[in-house]
Design a protein around this motif. Structure first.
Motif, short mmCIF file in Angstrom:
data_model
loop_
_atom_site.label_atom_id
_atom_site.label_comp_id
_atom_site.label_asym_id
_atom_site.label_seq_id
_atom_site.Cartn_x
_atom_site.Cartn_y
_atom_site.Cartn_z
N THR A 97 30.38 36.32 55.23
CA THR A 97 29.09 36.72 54.58
C THR A 97 29.41 37.50 53.34
O THR A 97 29.06 37.31 51.97
CB THR A 97 28.03 37.42 55.38
N LEU A 98 30.42 38.27 53.52
CA LEU A 98 30.88 39.27 52.50
C LEU A 98 31.76 38.24 51.49
O LEU A 98 31.67 38.65 50.07
CB LEU A 98 31.67 40.27 53.08
N SER A 99 32.49 37.28 51.95
CA SER A 99 33.48 36.53 51.30
C SER A 99 32.65 35.72 50.17
O SER A 99 33.01 35.45 48.92
CB SER A 99 34.31 35.77 51.92
N LEU A 101 29.23 36.45 49.20
CA LEU A 101 28.30 37.00 48.27
C LEU A 101 28.77 37.19 46.77
O LEU A 101 27.81 36.98 46.00
CB LEU A 101 28.05 38.73 49.01
N PRO A 102 29.99 37.76 46.49
CA PRO A 102 30.12 37.87 45.02
C PRO A 102 30.55 36.64 44.61
O PRO A 102 31.99 36.28 44.23
CB PRO A 102 31.17 38.86 45.12
N LEU A 103 29.69 35.54 44.45
CA LEU A 103 29.91 34.21 43.92
C LEU A 103 31.46 33.64 44.59
O LEU A 103 32.28 32.84 43.89
CB LEU A 103 30.61 34.36 42.32
N LEU A 105 34.15 34.90 45.60
CA LEU A 105 35.42 35.63 45.31
C LEU A 105 36.14 35.85 46.58
O LEU A 105 37.43 35.69 46.58
CB LEU A 105 35.35 36.86 44.54
N GLY A 106 35.39 35.99 47.76
CA GLY A 106 36.38 36.38 48.75
C GLY A 106 36.96 34.99 49.48
O GLY A 106 38.07 35.20 49.91
N TRP A 109 40.11 34.43 46.71
CA TRP A 109 41.30 35.47 46.94
C TRP A 109 42.31 34.82 47.75
O TRP A 109 43.58 35.06 47.64
CB TRP A 109 40.43 36.37 47.92
N TRP A 119 39.13 37.26 52.13
CA TRP A 119 38.51 38.46 52.68
C TRP A 119 37.88 38.60 53.89
O TRP A 119 38.42 39.42 54.61
CB TRP A 119 37.18 38.74 51.74
#
Length: 136
Positions: A97-99, A101-103, A105-106, A109, A119
């Motif tokens: 979920t956190l990976s 969220l910012p388009l 990006l996680g 990475w 992430w």
């Protein structure tokens, strides 16, 4: 163990999507959900929860989803031990979920990290390994 490439991981994810999508559509149809316009609660109940369950259960029990199994890769803890239920939940639900969220990006990475960890891998202290080819 050899680190799995982000490309192999992406293909495994697409295979899992091909498995999950028809199942989610079937469950939504059986649940009487308007497939063209589900409410946020219906989308969460009939899409997010079953998807999370799929990834957590397969990762905790087998270390790999069917897509990962097909591509010869699996999730392990960074110390090489198998993933447990809490680690699978942290990776597949919280971390992913956190990976995303910012388009996404996680996920990106993983292409730049030395151990190809996204992430969600870093959050759960996991990495994705592939089976090594037998030596001749």
């Amino acid at each position: 163990m050899v680190t799995a490439s982000p490309w192999r991981r992406l293909v495994a994810y697409l295979v899992d999507g091909l498995i999950l999508a028809p199942l989610v559509v079937l469950v939504m149809a059986l649940g009487g959900v308007d497939l063209a316009n589900p409410t946020p609660l219906q989308n969460f109940t009939f899409n997010a929860l079953p998807s999370w369950a799929y990834y957590v259960v397969f990762t905790a029990l087998y270390g790999a989803t069917p897509g990962k199994m097909l591509l010869g890769i699996r999730v392990v803890k960074t110390d090489g031990n198998p993933v447990d239920w809490l680690t699978a939940f942290m990776r597949e639900v919280v971390g992913k979920t956190l990976s995303i969220l910012p388009l996404g990006l996680g996920y990106v990475w993983a292409f730049f990290h030395p151990r190809r960890q996204a992430w969600h891998d870093l959050i759960a202290d996991t990495w994705v390994a592939r089976r090594e080819s037998p030596q001749s």
